[in-house]
Design a protein around this motif. Structure first.
Motif, short mmCIF file in Angstrom:
data_model
loop_
_atom_site.label_atom_id
_atom_site.label_comp_id
_atom_site.label_asym_id
_atom_site.label_seq_id
_atom_site.Cartn_x
_atom_site.Cartn_y
_atom_site.Cartn_z
N LYS A 2 0.83 -1.21 0.00
CA LYS A 2 0.00 0.00 0.00
C LYS A 2 0.86 1.25 0.00
CE LYS A 2 -4.03 -2.19 1.36
NZ LYS A 2 -5.26 -2.26 2.06
N HIS A 5 1.55 1.92 -3.46
CA HIS A 5 0.41 2.57 -4.11
C HIS A 5 0.37 4.05 -3.76
CE1 HIS A 5 -1.72 -1.59 -4.13
NE2 HIS A 5 -0.76 -1.50 -5.01
N PRO B 104 -0.73 -7.90 -5.21
CA PRO B 104 -1.28 -8.35 -3.94
C PRO B 104 -2.24 -9.52 -4.19
CG PRO B 104 -1.38 -5.97 -4.09
CD PRO B 104 -0.92 -6.46 -5.42
N SER B 451 -10.54 4.48 9.47
CA SER B 451 -9.47 3.48 9.54
C SER B 451 -9.93 2.11 9.04
CB SER B 451 -8.92 3.37 10.96
OG SER B 451 -9.90 2.87 11.83
N SER B 454 -7.80 1.58 6.24
CA SER B 454 -6.36 1.75 6.47
C SER B 454 -5.61 0.45 6.19
CB SER B 454 -6.11 2.18 7.92
OG SER B 454 -6.53 3.51 8.09
N PRO B 455 -4.31 0.57 5.90
CA PRO B 455 -3.58 -0.64 5.48
C PRO B 455 -3.12 -1.55 6.62
CG PRO B 455 -2.18 1.28 5.30
CD PRO B 455 -3.53 1.79 5.70
N LEU B 456 -3.14 -1.06 7.88
CA LEU B 456 -2.63 -1.89 8.97
C LEU B 456 -3.70 -2.11 10.03
CD1 LEU B 456 0.90 -0.29 9.55
CD2 LEU B 456 0.36 -2.34 8.25
N PRO B 518 -0.68 -6.30 7.94
CA PRO B 518 -1.51 -5.70 6.89
C PRO B 518 -2.99 -6.04 7.07
CG PRO B 518 0.43 -6.70 5.93
CD PRO B 518 0.42 -7.10 7.37
N ASP B 520 -7.04 -6.24 5.81
CA ASP B 520 -7.75 -6.64 4.61
C ASP B 520 -9.14 -6.00 4.67
OD1 ASP B 520 -8.99 -7.79 2.52
OD2 ASP B 520 -8.77 -9.87 3.19
#
Lengths: 185, 711
Positions: A2, A5, B104, B451, B454-456, B518, B520
């Motif tokens: 990410k 990205h 991904p 969030s 958000s990625p995490l 990470p 999802d």
């Protein structure tokens, strides 16, 4: 991933001010033994961001890379269409702009470059002055150039409008593929 | 002069980003595939591909590009690199599978794989990859771009110039595909047919080259205008360019034809059409290893306290300046830092990592300090254990922000911050856990909602460890460390809803099984699983209403600062009320109202989160960038001045449009998937997000107030 990205998004966003070549020749004139060639981008010029690059050459066509160069722009006596600064209520550029052109900032090590915003369309007058930084003789050339009206947003930002169009196309393709998927045996 | 020419490199950030990401995707996929097929994906393949990318970079960012508008031969060398050298190198890296495998997993499996497995698409791509199409594409691109009108147009317009180079590279990749046949590509035609294929292309290419080389005048206006610059003669330059095109291209065409002829005639190669050694088929697949990134944030405890302390000190400074500093907002830290910098950094943190604001919250720092002396005794009432109270406070905040121009009122800002400290100390002094954060704090609700994309997120490393755990320290805590105050049981936690990223659970887990990893988002937004202490979307009307409010609130908050809307609002007081009530209450209510009794449709609202977040992100980042240097002005006083540099101003609209486009595309993806799962009609929702996107575009193209500045 990410982060990648995000980097792509930010770099894409920054790409609007990234430029390499100096544009196309707008003016070529000499003062004494020195010839100044002015490149401008975009071509043709429009009200909005503009890039002016100056190449100074001596009588032997060798580039002069140790000069101090200034570009002066004066707006037309009969200005045409004005640029509405989308996004910001920034101060409108003055009608008499004095810009310092710096060597190599646009990527080309032979060109003195200055960036500005042209607030109005019409016939602009331009003056390029150079000195050797000391008491030595300088020089100047002048000319006029035509600036068109500002680009409509769709023309100015078309690559960004293609993003959702591409996304919708991908979604449609994905949906069609899923719809035709054979049921599991 | 030579040194100046050699130093004429340009940044080209968009091209650099594209090449870097392509390279990293390839290498990621190559590493994975190499475990299974080490001979097919050897070092040579990676080397070819990376060298190909470097060649593309040389073509578009080296001095060749800097002098492209001055010299046709320099421009021609650029095109030769893009059409002859780079494509052969890239295809020699067998890029197809590594690039796919490098994506991904979710994107590859759910996005790309269904399309690739679709028979209609396979037929279409099979036809498209035929040599006829590749030949037409290559020759067509070469002829079209050398027409003077197109060539000059590209030299005068940077975007068109980039399009020209992209089409040269793509056309050439298409053309060289049947020649290189990168595994697992299969040949359409017999190998010998590639010889006339190459020779005919050489003939067509030579026609263009001859036209340039034997032309009696310079064809292109751009180079005619540059005639004599640096002592160059435009006609001589054109002749040199034509010769370069002719000789350079022919060299590649004829060498390739010779190699193909040799391959065709060599008997051992005749038996191996794909060019693969037979021993490769014997290789056993290796055991797949997990590549998930994880972070055990055990050392974060003291670091978090330090960050909270700094934020607390900053809040105290802001309050002090708010009470005692100048009334003019751009000269007061209370008029700048909370509304411009803090909001901007908070949304960027949400995009890059997660809910870092709640992690470093100064209010909970004060609360924890108070609890050293006073322990709460009561439990938060059951009838208030929803988001409705917080939702009401969010509405009050958004309405007050516009009606009282809070961003322009440092004293009120200082009082709000003080009120926040008092509220959390009183409420969490009376009630156990983090009742204020979970059920009241409007800022917290904003971060909990955004969030979700958000990625995490904080999650368990191995669920099997939790199955055998009897103490549940992550929830209940232990003698050394408190557990989750938001009542999230980690094994049943899904996504970031209600998570303050405090990492208490990470510190408390005795099995070292809680990590930051990470996230999802599609698992939470699309599948709507039951979540610890949150439940499911379809059972939580309060959550759905909160999300809808934040989505529409993003647009109301932004539209109220654009020139035409400001002028309209100033016309009559009822207009402001109409905008606020219509946007913040009526529009969300119409969505939510339509869902009453139709629980299955409620999860669709989750699909709106990305576009709402994109709007907040673009809006707050705009303020952050345009007012970046204003704290220095506030500290120095009125005599100082700050204006955003030109490159920031020029980048604002592209940045905003990119973020909004990303948001709408994500929303479409999620809505489509949620609709597929729930059976709810997707079209009204897709239309709604498209309209919100268009509204966002309109907002970004208007002159905006640069709040937090003296402009």
């Amino acid at each position: 991933m990410k982060l990648l990205h995000l980097t792509l998004l930010l770099l894409l966003a920054l790409s609007d001010w990234a430029h390499a070549d100096g544009g196309v020749v707008l003016l070529r004139a000499s003062d004494g033994e020195i010839t100044a060639t002015l490149f401008a981008s975009p071509s043709p010029l429009r009200a909005g961001p503009a890039d002016f690059s100056v190449l100074l050459t001596d009588a032997e066509d060798q580039p002069l890379l140790d000069r101090e160069v200034a570009v002066r722009l004066r707006e037309p006596a009969e200005p045409g269409e004005s640029l509405v600064p989308a996004c910001c209520r920034i101060e409108a550029p003055p009608s008499d702009q004095r810009l310092t052109a710096q060597l190599g900032v646009g990527g080309n090590g032979l060109l003195y470059e200055a960036r500005t915003r042209l607030p109005k369309s019409g016939e602009w007058s331009l003056e390029i002055r150079w000195t050797d930084g000391g008491d030595g003789p300088g020089g100047q050339v002048a000319g006029v150039f035509e600036v068109g009206g500002p680009s409509p947003p769709l023309a100015a930002y078309w690559p960004w409008f293609l993003l959702p169009v591409g996304g919708a196309g991908f979604l449609a393709l994905n949906a069609a593929a899923r719809a035709h998927r054979k049921p599991a045996a | 002069m030579d040194e100046a020419i050699m130093l004429s490199w340009s940044l080209r950030p968009e091209a650099l980003a594209a090449l870097l990401i392509t390279g990293l995707l390839y290498l990621r996929g190559w590493v994975i595939l190499r475990r299974v097929h080490p001979a097919r994906f050897g070092l040579a393949q990676a080397g070819w591909f990376c060298t190909g990318l470097v060649t593309v970079w040389l073509a578009i960012a080296s001095p060749l590009d800097a002098f492209a508008s001055l010299s046709l031969s320099s421009h021609m060398m650029q095109h030769l690199l893009l059409t002859m050298v780079a494509p052969i190198m890239l295809l020699s890296g067998r890029p197809w599978l590594p690039l796919l495998r490098g994506l991904p997993r979710k994107v590859a499996r759910e996005g790309v794989a269904p399309i690739l497995a679709w028979p209609a698409f396979q037929r279409f791509s099979h036809r498209l990859s035929s040599p006829v199409c590749g030949w037409i594409a290559f020759v067509g691109v070469t002829f079209t771009w050398h027409i003077p009108a197109f060539y000059d147009a590209a030299l005068g317009n940077q975007r068109l110039h980039e399009l020209e180079h992209a089409s040269f590279l793509l056309g050439a990749l298409w053309f060289w595909w049947p020649i290189v046949q990168p595994w697992p590509a299969r040949a359409h035609w017999p190998r010998w047919a590639m010889i006339p294929y190459l020779l005919l292309a050489s003939l067509a290419n030579s026609a263009v080259a001859a036209m340039l080389a034997f032309g009696e005048r310079p064809f292109y206006a751009t180079y005619r205008a540059a005639d004599g610059v640096l002592g160059m003669n435009a006609l001589e330059d054109q002749v040199a360019a034509g010769a370069l095109m002719w000789v350079g291209s022919s060299l590649f065409f004829f060498t390739s034809a010779a190699v193909v002829a040799w391959q065709f005639l060599a008997p051992q190669n005749l038996r191996r059409p794909s060019g693969e050694p037979a021993r490769l088929r014997q290789k056993k697949p290796a055991v797949r290893q997990s590549t998930r990134w994880e972070w055990n944030g055990r050392w974060m405890g003291p670091t978090r306290r330090l960050a909270q302390l700094l934020m607390f000190a900053l809040a105290a400074w802001i309050v002090w300046d708010g009470f005692t500093g100048p009334e003019q907002a751009p000269l007061n830290l209370a008029g700048i830092l909370p509304w411009t910098h803090w909001r901007g950094f908070a949304v960027l943190a949400l995009l890059i990592a997660g809910n870092l604001f709640c992690m470093t919250c100064p209010f909970t720092f004060a609360r924890d300090l108070t609890r050293k002396f006073w322990q709460p005794k009561w439990t938060w009432p059951a009838w208030l254990r929803t988001k409705w109270l917080a939702l009401g406070l969010v509405v009050i905040y958004l309405v007050s922000y516009e009606l009282f121009a809070l961003w322009n009122w440092p004293l009120a800002t200082a009082w709000i911050i003080v009120g926040y400290f008092v509220a959390i100390i009183v409420i969490d002094g009376l009630f156990k856990g983090a009742s204020f954060c979970k059920f009241i704090c409007p800022i917290g609700q904003f971060h909990f909602t955004q969030s979700m994309v958000s990625p995490l997120e904080v999650q368990v490393r191995k669920t099997s460890t939790c199955v055998t755990c009897t103490t549940q320290d992550c929830l209940k805590g232990n003698a050394q460390q408190r557990g989750c105050e938001l009542e999230l049981f980690l094994p049943a936690k899904r996504g970031n809803q209600d998570c303050t990223f405090c990492l208490d659970c990470v510190q408390a887990c005795p099995h070292d099984n809680a990590v930051v990893a990470p996230a999802d988002p599609s698992r939470v937004l699309v599948q709507d699983p039951p979540r610890s202490s949150v439940g499911r979307w379809q059972d939580r009307l309060d959550w759905v209403a909160l999300v809808a409010l934040f989505v529409f609130g993003a647009f109301v908050n932004a539209i109220a600062m654009v020139g035409p809307m400001v002028a309209w609002l100033e016309g009559a007081p009822w207009r402001e009320w109409t905008l606020l009530l219509g946007g913040l209450l009526v529009a969300p209510a119409l969505i939510i109202g339509g869902l009453r009794g139709f629980g299955a449709a409620r999860p669709m609202v989750a699909g709106l989160i990305p576009i709402g977040f994109a709007m907040w992100l673009a809006h707050f980042t705009f303020h952050l960038l345009t007012a970046w240097g204003t704290p220095a002005v506030a500290l120095a006083g009125e005599q100082a001045a700050w204006q955003p540099p030109g490159w920031i101003v020029d980048s604002l609209i592209p940045m905003e449009l990119t973020l909004l486009a990303g948001g709408v595309m994500m929303s479409w993806w999620f809505l489509w998937r949620i609709g597929g799962r729930t059976g709810v009609s997707r079209w009204p929702w897709l239309l709604l997000t498209a309209l919100l996107y268009l509204l966002g575009v309109w907002i970004f193209l208007q002159p905006m107030e640069m709040r937090g500045t003296l402009l």
